[in-house]
Write a protein that holds these residues in place. Structure first.
Motif, PDB file in Angstrom:
ATOM      1  N   ILE A  35       0.850  -1.181   0.000  1.00 40.06           N
ATOM      2  CA  ILE A  35       0.000   0.000   0.000  1.00 40.06           C
ATOM      3  C   ILE A  35       0.891   1.238   0.000  1.00 40.06           C
ATOM      4  O   ILE A  35       1.651   1.459   0.943  1.00 40.06           O
ATOM      5  CB  ILE A  35      -0.936   0.003   1.227  1.00 40.06           C
ATOM      6  N   SER A  36       0.810   2.006  -1.084  1.00 42.86           N
ATOM      7  CA  SER A  36       1.583   3.248  -1.226  1.00 42.86           C
ATOM      8  C   SER A  36       3.045   3.052  -0.837  1.00 42.86           C
ATOM      9  O   SER A  36       3.578   3.789  -0.002  1.00 42.86           O
ATOM     10  CB  SER A  36       0.958   4.362  -0.388  1.00 42.86           C
ATOM     11  N   PRO A  37       3.735   2.087  -1.437  1.00 44.49           N
ATOM     12  CA  PRO A  37       5.081   1.763  -0.965  1.00 44.49           C
ATOM     13  C   PRO A  37       6.146   2.780  -1.373  1.00 44.49           C
ATOM     14  O   PRO A  37       6.128   3.319  -2.475  1.00 44.49           O
ATOM     15  CB  PRO A  37       5.357   0.414  -1.636  1.00 44.49           C
ATOM     16  N   LEU A  38       7.067   3.013  -0.457  1.00 45.44           N
ATOM     17  CA  LEU A  38       8.299   3.754  -0.727  1.00 45.44           C
ATOM     18  C   LEU A  38       9.348   2.694  -1.031  1.00 45.44           C
ATOM     19  O   LEU A  38       9.776   1.960  -0.137  1.00 45.44           O
ATOM     20  CB  LEU A  38       8.696   4.602   0.486  1.00 45.44           C
ATOM     21  N   LEU A  39       9.732   2.584  -2.295  1.00 43.44           N
ATOM     22  CA  LEU A  39      10.601   1.501  -2.749  1.00 43.44           C
ATOM     23  C   LEU A  39      11.959   1.973  -3.234  1.00 43.44           C
ATOM     24  O   LEU A  39      12.838   1.167  -3.513  1.00 43.44           O
ATOM     25  CB  LEU A  39       9.913   0.733  -3.888  1.00 43.44           C
ATOM     26  N   ASP A  40      12.129   3.290  -3.377  1.00 44.43           N
ATOM     27  CA  ASP A  40      13.333   3.858  -3.963  1.00 44.43           C
ATOM     28  C   ASP A  40      13.750   5.067  -3.137  1.00 44.43           C
ATOM     29  O   ASP A  40      13.192   6.151  -3.286  1.00 44.43           O
ATOM     30  CB  ASP A  40      13.048   4.250  -5.416  1.00 44.43           C
ATOM     31  N   LEU A  41      14.733   4.885  -2.273  1.00 43.68           N
ATOM     32  CA  LEU A  41      15.176   5.976  -1.410  1.00 43.68           C
ATOM     33  C   LEU A  41      16.042   6.993  -2.144  1.00 43.68           C
ATOM     34  O   LEU A  41      16.449   7.990  -1.551  1.00 43.68           O
ATOM     35  CB  LEU A  41      15.901   5.418  -0.185  1.00 43.68           C
ATOM     36  N   THR A  42      16.308   6.779  -3.441  1.00 45.89           N
ATOM     37  CA  THR A  42      17.019   7.797  -4.222  1.00 45.89           C
ATOM     38  C   THR A  42      16.062   8.868  -4.716  1.00 45.89           C
ATOM     39  O   THR A  42      16.495   9.932  -5.145  1.00 45.89           O
ATOM     40  CB  THR A  42      17.731   7.197  -5.452  1.00 45.89           C
ATOM     41  N   GLY A  43      14.766   8.586  -4.698  1.00 44.70           N
ATOM     42  CA  GLY A  43      13.779   9.546  -5.191  1.00 44.70           C
ATOM     43  C   GLY A  43      13.903   9.790  -6.679  1.00 44.70           C
ATOM     44  O   GLY A  43      13.643  10.888  -7.167  1.00 44.70           O
ATOM     45  N   SER A  44      14.255   8.753  -7.432  1.00 45.59           N
ATOM     46  CA  SER A  44      14.509   8.924  -8.867  1.00 45.59           C
ATOM     47  C   SER A  44      13.274   8.782  -9.750  1.00 45.59           C
ATOM     48  O   SER A  44      13.356   9.012 -10.948  1.00 45.59           O
ATOM     49  CB  SER A  44      15.578   7.922  -9.330  1.00 45.59           C
ATOM     50  N   GLY A  45      12.129   8.430  -9.180  1.00 45.52           N
ATOM     51  CA  GLY A  45      10.915   8.276  -9.983  1.00 45.52           C
ATOM     52  C   GLY A  45      10.378   9.609 -10.471  1.00 45.52           C
ATOM     53  O   GLY A  45      10.510  10.639  -9.802  1.00 45.52           O
ATOM     54  N   ALA A  46       9.758   9.597 -11.630  1.00 46.29           N
ATOM     55  CA  ALA A  46       9.223  10.823 -12.237  1.00 46.29           C
ATOM     56  C   ALA A  46       8.213  11.519 -11.340  1.00 46.29           C
ATOM     57  O   ALA A  46       8.205  12.756 -11.232  1.00 46.29           O
ATOM     58  CB  ALA A  46       8.596  10.505 -13.592  1.00 46.29           C
ATOM     59  N   SER A  47       7.372  10.768 -10.660  1.00 44.07           N
ATOM     60  CA  SER A  47       6.328  11.382  -9.826  1.00 44.07           C
ATOM     61  C   SER A  47       6.908  12.121  -8.630  1.00 44.07           C
ATOM     62  O   SER A  47       6.234  12.961  -8.034  1.00 44.07           O
ATOM     63  CB  SER A  47       5.329  10.329  -9.351  1.00 44.07           C
ATOM     64  N   PHE A  48       8.132  11.816  -8.276  1.00 42.04           N
ATOM     65  CA  PHE A  48       8.782  12.480  -7.146  1.00 42.04           C
ATOM     66  C   PHE A  48       8.757  13.995  -7.348  1.00 42.04           C
ATOM     67  O   PHE A  48       8.535  14.742  -6.403  1.00 42.04           O
ATOM     68  CB  PHE A  48      10.215  11.952  -7.027  1.00 42.04           C
ATOM     69  N   GLN A  49       8.956  14.434  -8.582  1.00 40.56           N
ATOM     70  CA  GLN A  49       8.880  15.868  -8.896  1.00 40.56           C
ATOM     71  C   GLN A  49       7.522  16.246  -9.488  1.00 40.56           C
ATOM     72  O   GLN A  49       6.959  17.276  -9.148  1.00 40.56           O
ATOM     73  CB  GLN A  49      10.005  16.267  -9.871  1.00 40.56           C
ATOM     74  N   GLU A  50       7.014  15.397 -10.376  1.00 43.62           N
ATOM     75  CA  GLU A  50       5.765  15.724 -11.092  1.00 43.62           C
ATOM     76  C   GLU A  50       4.562  15.879 -10.174  1.00 43.62           C
ATOM     77  O   GLU A  50       3.642  16.629 -10.483  1.00 43.62           O
ATOM     78  CB  GLU A  50       5.455  14.644 -12.128  1.00 43.62           C
ATOM     79  N   ARG A  51       4.534  15.167  -9.061  1.00 46.36           N
ATOM     80  CA  ARG A  51       3.386  15.200  -8.164  1.00 46.36           C
ATOM     81  C   ARG A  51       3.653  16.008  -6.894  1.00 46.36           C
ATOM     82  O   ARG A  51       2.842  16.037  -5.984  1.00 46.36           O
ATOM     83  CB  ARG A  51       2.972  13.778  -7.761  1.00 46.36           C
ATOM     84  N   ALA A  52       4.800  16.663  -6.824  1.00 43.03           N
ATOM     85  CA  ALA A  52       5.190  17.385  -5.604  1.00 43.03           C
ATOM     86  C   ALA A  52       4.164  18.422  -5.179  1.00 43.03           C
ATOM     87  O   ALA A  52       3.937  18.614  -3.988  1.00 43.03           O
ATOM     88  CB  ALA A  52       6.557  18.028  -5.787  1.00 43.03           C
ATOM     89  N   ASP A  53       3.493  19.053  -6.137  1.00 36.90           N
ATOM     90  CA  ASP A  53       2.506  20.073  -5.776  1.00 36.90           C
ATOM     91  C   ASP A  53       1.117  19.489  -5.514  1.00 36.90           C
ATOM     92  O   ASP A  53       0.221  20.196  -5.071  1.00 36.90           O
ATOM     93  CB  ASP A  53       2.421  21.147  -6.857  1.00 36.90           C
ATOM     94  N   GLN A  54       0.932  18.183  -5.767  1.00 37.67           N
ATOM     95  CA  GLN A  54      -0.362  17.533  -5.546  1.00 37.67           C
ATOM     96  C   GLN A  54      -0.413  16.743  -4.244  1.00 37.67           C
ATOM     97  O   GLN A  54      -1.486  16.519  -3.693  1.00 37.67           O
ATOM     98  CB  GLN A  54      -0.666  16.548  -6.688  1.00 37.67           C
ATOM     99  N   ASP A  55       0.739  16.288  -3.782  1.00 39.78           N
ATOM    100  CA  ASP A  55       0.800  15.376  -2.642  1.00 39.78           C
ATOM    101  C   ASP A  55       0.618  16.143  -1.329  1.00 39.78           C
ATOM    102  O   ASP A  55       1.465  16.951  -0.961  1.00 39.78           O
ATOM    103  CB  ASP A  55       2.140  14.641  -2.643  1.00 39.78           C
ATOM    104  N   PRO A  56      -0.483  15.871  -0.609  1.00 42.19           N
ATOM    105  CA  PRO A  56      -0.718  16.584   0.644  1.00 42.19           C
ATOM    106  C   PRO A  56       0.058  16.003   1.834  1.00 42.19           C
ATOM    107  O   PRO A  56       0.064  16.587   2.915  1.00 42.19           O
ATOM    108  CB  PRO A  56      -2.222  16.419   0.859  1.00 42.19           C
ATOM    109  N   ILE A  57       0.711  14.872   1.639  1.00 40.95           N
ATOM    110  CA  ILE A  57       1.403  14.189   2.735  1.00 40.95           C
ATOM    111  C   ILE A  57       2.912  14.382   2.659  1.00 40.95           C
ATOM    112  O   ILE A  57       3.552  14.739   3.643  1.00 40.95           O
ATOM    113  CB  ILE A  57       1.099  12.665   2.725  1.00 40.95           C
ATOM    114  N   PHE A  58       3.488  14.112   1.491  1.00 38.21           N
ATOM    115  CA  PHE A  58       4.943  14.116   1.335  1.00 38.21           C
ATOM    116  C   PHE A  58       5.410  15.212   0.390  1.00 38.21           C
ATOM    117  O   PHE A  58       4.714  15.576  -0.552  1.00 38.21           O
ATOM    118  CB  PHE A  58       5.435  12.782   0.770  1.00 38.21           C
ATOM    119  N   SER A  59       6.628  15.640   0.634  1.00 42.18           N
ATOM    120  CA  SER A  59       7.339  16.517  -0.286  1.00 42.18           C
ATOM    121  C   SER A  59       8.660  15.823  -0.616  1.00 42.18           C
ATOM    122  O   SER A  59       9.116  14.966   0.164  1.00 42.18           O
ATOM    123  CB  SER A  59       7.615  17.879   0.353  1.00 42.18           C
TER     124      SER A  59
END
Length: 168
Positions: A35-59
């Motif tokens: 459920i909503s896994p954090l699998l990449d501690l490098t933060g290299s996924g596209a959504s890491f930046q693309e969804r930054a303004d949508q995510d109410p929980i994480f930055s």
């Protein structure tokens, strides 16, 4: 962080456990649910930046800080901490549920793509919902997600022959 003892948080822990069981030749559970896994501690996924303004929980900064503290100087690409970088071969069926508005979305999408060739994978993205939207227990989305988990695990148990087993 010692590579031999490292485990990622949350859903990443489930995937890391499946890898360890597989790699040690132990019996795998009938299924895995992430459920909503954090699998990449490098933060290299596209959504890491693309969804930054949508995510109410994480930055991105919050995830980087959590990763830095957790890793204690260790390599964030170590598969023990970032299980997305491990082989995904020979895993049990996986159900991956994630919110469409979270910066961790790419982790789930990349896992689904990496495992699809050799593992039954269901990726369920709940449009416009945040990280672990299941916590709002009385919403139609959370009720549907929990039902999906129950049905997925039940089918996996039946496929295994109806023997009692558990899902990671």
């Amino acid at each position: 962080m010692s590579s031999s003892r490292a485990t990622p948080p949350g859903g990443g822990l489930v995937l890391s456990l499946l890898h360890r069981l597989r790699d040690h030749g132990d019996k795998l559970p009938a299924a895995g649910v992430l459920i909503s896994p954090l699998l990449d501690l490098t933060g290299s996924g596209a959504s890491f930046q693309e969804r930054a303004d949508q995510d109410p929980i994480f930055s991105p900064d919050l995830i980087r800080g959590v990763a830095e503290t957790y890793l204690g100087g260790a390599d964030p690409r170590d598969p023990a901490a970032s299980p997305l970088f491990a082989s995904q071969a020979c895993l049990p069926p996986l159900l991956i549920q994630t919110g469409g508005a979270e910066i961790l979305l790419s982790d789930s999408e990349r896992l689904a793509a990496a495992t699809a060739a050799g593992t039954d994978v269901v990726l369920d993205v709940a449009d416009e919902l945040p990280h672990v939207y299941h916590g709002a227990v009385d919403t139609p989305e959370s009720i549907a997600a929990v039902r999906q988990i129950a049905e997925f695990v039940h089918r996996a148990d039946e496929h295994r022959g109806g023997r009692p087993s558990s899902a990671a």
